[in-house]
Design an enzyme around this catalytic site. Structure first.
Site, PDB file in Angstrom:
ATOM      1  N   GLY A   1       0.799  -1.224   0.000  1.00 16.30           N
ATOM      2  CA  GLY A   1       0.000   0.000   0.000  1.00 16.30           C
ATOM      3  C   GLY A   1       0.825   1.263   0.000  1.00 16.30           C
ATOM      4  O   GLY A   1       0.304   2.355   0.256  1.00 16.30           O
ATOM      5  N   THR A   2       2.108   1.141  -0.303  1.00 22.19           N
ATOM      6  CA  THR A   2       3.038   2.273  -0.259  1.00 22.19           C
ATOM      7  C   THR A   2       2.546   3.451  -1.082  1.00 22.19           C
ATOM      8  O   THR A   2       2.413   4.575  -0.579  1.00 22.19           O
ATOM      9  CB  THR A   2       4.428   1.847  -0.782  1.00 22.19           C
TER      10      THR A   2
ATOM     11  N   HIS B   1      11.969   0.940   1.184  1.00 18.76           N
ATOM     12  CA  HIS B   1      11.538  -0.436   1.426  1.00 18.76           C
ATOM     13  C   HIS B   1      12.572  -1.188   2.262  1.00 18.76           C
ATOM     14  O   HIS B   1      12.451  -2.400   2.454  1.00 18.76           O
ATOM     15  CB  HIS B   1      11.339  -1.178   0.096  1.00 18.76           C
TER      16      HIS B   1
ATOM     17  N   ARG C   1       0.328  -5.243   5.058  1.00 19.02           N
ATOM     18  CA  ARG C   1      -0.700  -5.952   4.283  1.00 19.02           C
ATOM     19  C   ARG C   1      -0.546  -7.451   4.493  1.00 19.02           C
ATOM     20  O   ARG C   1       0.568  -7.947   4.710  1.00 19.02           O
ATOM     21  CB  ARG C   1      -0.520  -5.609   2.799  1.00 19.02           C
TER      22      ARG C   1
ATOM     23  N   SER D   1       0.776  -9.622  -5.282  1.00 18.39           N
ATOM     24  CA  SER D   1       0.992  -8.296  -5.838  1.00 18.39           C
ATOM     25  C   SER D   1       2.454  -8.093  -6.220  1.00 18.39           C
ATOM     26  O   SER D   1       2.770  -7.535  -7.274  1.00 18.39           O
ATOM     27  CB  SER D   1       0.550  -7.236  -4.826  1.00 18.39           C
TER      28      SER D   1
ATOM     29  N   TYR E   1      -3.410  -2.227   5.298  1.00 16.10           N
ATOM     30  CA  TYR E   1      -4.028  -2.100   3.972  1.00 16.10           C
ATOM     31  C   TYR E   1      -5.503  -2.489   4.036  1.00 16.10           C
ATOM     32  O   TYR E   1      -6.367  -1.797   3.491  1.00 16.10           O
ATOM     33  CB  TYR E   1      -3.270  -3.037   3.018  1.00 16.10           C
TER      34      TYR E   1
ATOM     35  N   ARG F   1      -2.843  -2.360  -9.724  1.00 20.33           N
ATOM     36  CA  ARG F   1      -3.380  -3.487 -10.477  1.00 20.33           C
ATOM     37  C   ARG F   1      -4.837  -3.702 -10.102  1.00 20.33           C
ATOM     38  O   ARG F   1      -5.735  -3.156 -10.701  1.00 20.33           O
ATOM     39  CB  ARG F   1      -2.526  -4.746 -10.232  1.00 20.33           C
ATOM     40  N   LYS F   2      -5.123  -4.479  -9.064  1.00 19.63           N
ATOM     41  CA  LYS F   2      -6.510  -4.723  -8.639  1.00 19.63           C
ATOM     42  C   LYS F   2      -6.861  -3.999  -7.347  1.00 19.63           C
ATOM     43  O   LYS F   2      -7.960  -3.502  -7.187  1.00 19.63           O
ATOM     44  CB  LYS F   2      -6.753  -6.225  -8.459  1.00 19.63           C
ATOM     45  N   GLY F   3      -5.912  -3.989  -6.400  1.00 22.76           N
ATOM     46  CA  GLY F   3      -6.152  -3.315  -5.142  1.00 22.76           C
ATOM     47  C   GLY F   3      -7.284  -3.906  -4.323  1.00 22.76           C
ATOM     48  O   GLY F   3      -8.079  -3.184  -3.735  1.00 22.76           O
TER      49      GLY F   3
END
Length: 287
Positions: A46-47, A104, A128, A136, A194, A250-252
Site C-alpha cells: 500500500g506504499t 523499502h 498488508r 501483488s 491495507y 493493479r486490482k487493489g
C-alpha cells in the site's frame, strides 16, 4: 530469468542488485529533515496508495503545490529506478521541503533518522496480509523486469515458496515487518493496515491527517477520501509521467491471493504465517 540473477544477499536480507553496497554504506547517515514525511514499507503493501493520500493532504493543507509525480518521482531512497540516472537519495537530497521519503529497507539498513528518529519526522508504515502481498509483488515484479529489458516472466510456481523462504526482494517478509513493528509505541510512527484502509478509507484519512498535524475541515477530508479510492487513484497512476508508477496499481483488492494459490501453497503459507507471527501482536485479514 530467475530471481537469483537480479538479487543479492546483504546482512540477512535479499535485495535487488540495483540496491548497491555503495548506497547502503552511505544511507545510515542520510540526513532526515524535521519536516520529512517517511513511508517505510515492505513492497506492495500500500506504499503508493498511502503516498497519494499524503500528497493530497499536504496539497489541501497548503503545505506543497507539487504533484504526486514530483514528490514521489525519485522512488525509494535506496534504489536507482530503471528510468532514473541516480539513486533516489541523491535526487531527494536536493528537493525542497516538505519531502516525501520512501524506503523499502528493513529497519536495520534504514537511515538513522528513520530507524532512531530524534526530531519531528513523521513515519508511516503500511502493512498488508502476506498472501496478497506475495501475489501483488509477483505481478509487479514481472512488470518492472520488462522496464529493465527482461523478456521472460518469472513463473508463479515456486515464487510463493521463495516468499516464505525470504528469497524475494526485501525479504524475509517476517523480519522486515516485525523489525518496524518494534517501533509501534514510538510517537514518530503510525502503522496502517491495507485491509483497514480498504474497509474504511475515511477513517484512515482522518487518522493520517491527525498524525500529520494538519488542519483540514470535514468536507475536505471527505473529498480526499473519495479521491483516494483505489479506482480513482489508479486512473491518476496509470496516467503518471513516471513509467514505474504506471506499473504499480493493479486490482487493489483483499483476497486476490485465492486466484493464484493452490490449496497446497495456501496450506504451507498458513503454517509459515502461524509460526512467524503468532504472539507478535500482528494479525491480518486475508479476505
Amino acid at each position: 530469468m530467475s530471481l537469483e540473477k537480479i538479487t543479492w544477499e546483504y546482512k540477512g536480507f535479499t535485495l535487488f542488485r540495483d540496491v548497491t553496497k555503495e548506497t547502503l554504506d552511505v544511507l545510515p547517515d542520510f540526513q532526515i529533515r524535521d519536516d520529512d514525511i517517511v513511508v517505510a514499507s515492505f513492497p506492495k503493501t500500500g506504499t503508493n496508495w498511502l503516498l497519494e493520500m499524503v500528497t493530497k493532504i499536504l496539497r489541501a493543507a497548503g503545505k506543497t503545490d507539487s504533484s504526486a509525480d514530483d514528490l514521489i518521482g525519485p522512488g525509494p531512497i535506496e534504489v536507482k529506478i530503471p528510468t532514473a540516472t541516480q539513486p533516489g537519495y541523491v535526487t531527494l537530497a536536493d528537493m525542497p521541503s516538505p519531502r516525501l521519503v520512501v524506503t523499502h529497507l528493513p529497519i536495520e539498513l534504514a537511515p538513522k533518522g528513520i530507524s532512531k528518529p530524534q526530531n519531528k519526522v513523521k513515519i508511516l508504515v503500511p502493512m498488508r496480509n502476506p498472501k496478497d502481498t506475495a501475489v501483488s509483488l509477483y505481478h509487479f515484479g514481472n512488470k518492472i523486469f520488462k522496464l529493465m529489458g527482461l523478456k521472460d516472466d518469472i513463473p508463479w510456481e515456486g515464487f510463493a515458496q521463495k516468499f516464505t523462504n525470504g528469497k524475494v526482494p526485501y525479504g524475509p517478509f517476517e523480519d522486515h515487518v516485525l523489525g518496524w513493528w518494534k517501533m509501534r509505541d514510538d510517537p514518530h510512527f503510525l502503522f496502517l493496515k491495507y485491509e483497514d484502509m480498504k474497509k474504511d478509507l475515511l477513517s484512515a484519512v482522518k487518522t493520517i491527517v491527525a498524525f500529520l498535524e494538519v488542519d483540514l475541515d470535514e468536507s475536505t477530508i471527505k473529498g480526499i477520501a473519495e479521491a483516494s479510492t483505489f479506482n480513482n487513484m489508479k486512473v491518476d497512476m496509470d496516467n503518471s509521467k513516471v513509467a514505474e508508477r504506471r506499473a504499480i496499481a493493479r486490482k487493489g483488492i483483499i483476497g486476490d491471493w485465492k486466484n493464484m494459490f493452490t490449496p497446497e501453497q495456501s496450506e504451507a503459507f498458513d503454517a509459515w504465517y502461524e509460526e512467524k507471527f503468532s504472539g507478535t501482536g500482528i494479525t491480518f485479514d486475508f479476505e
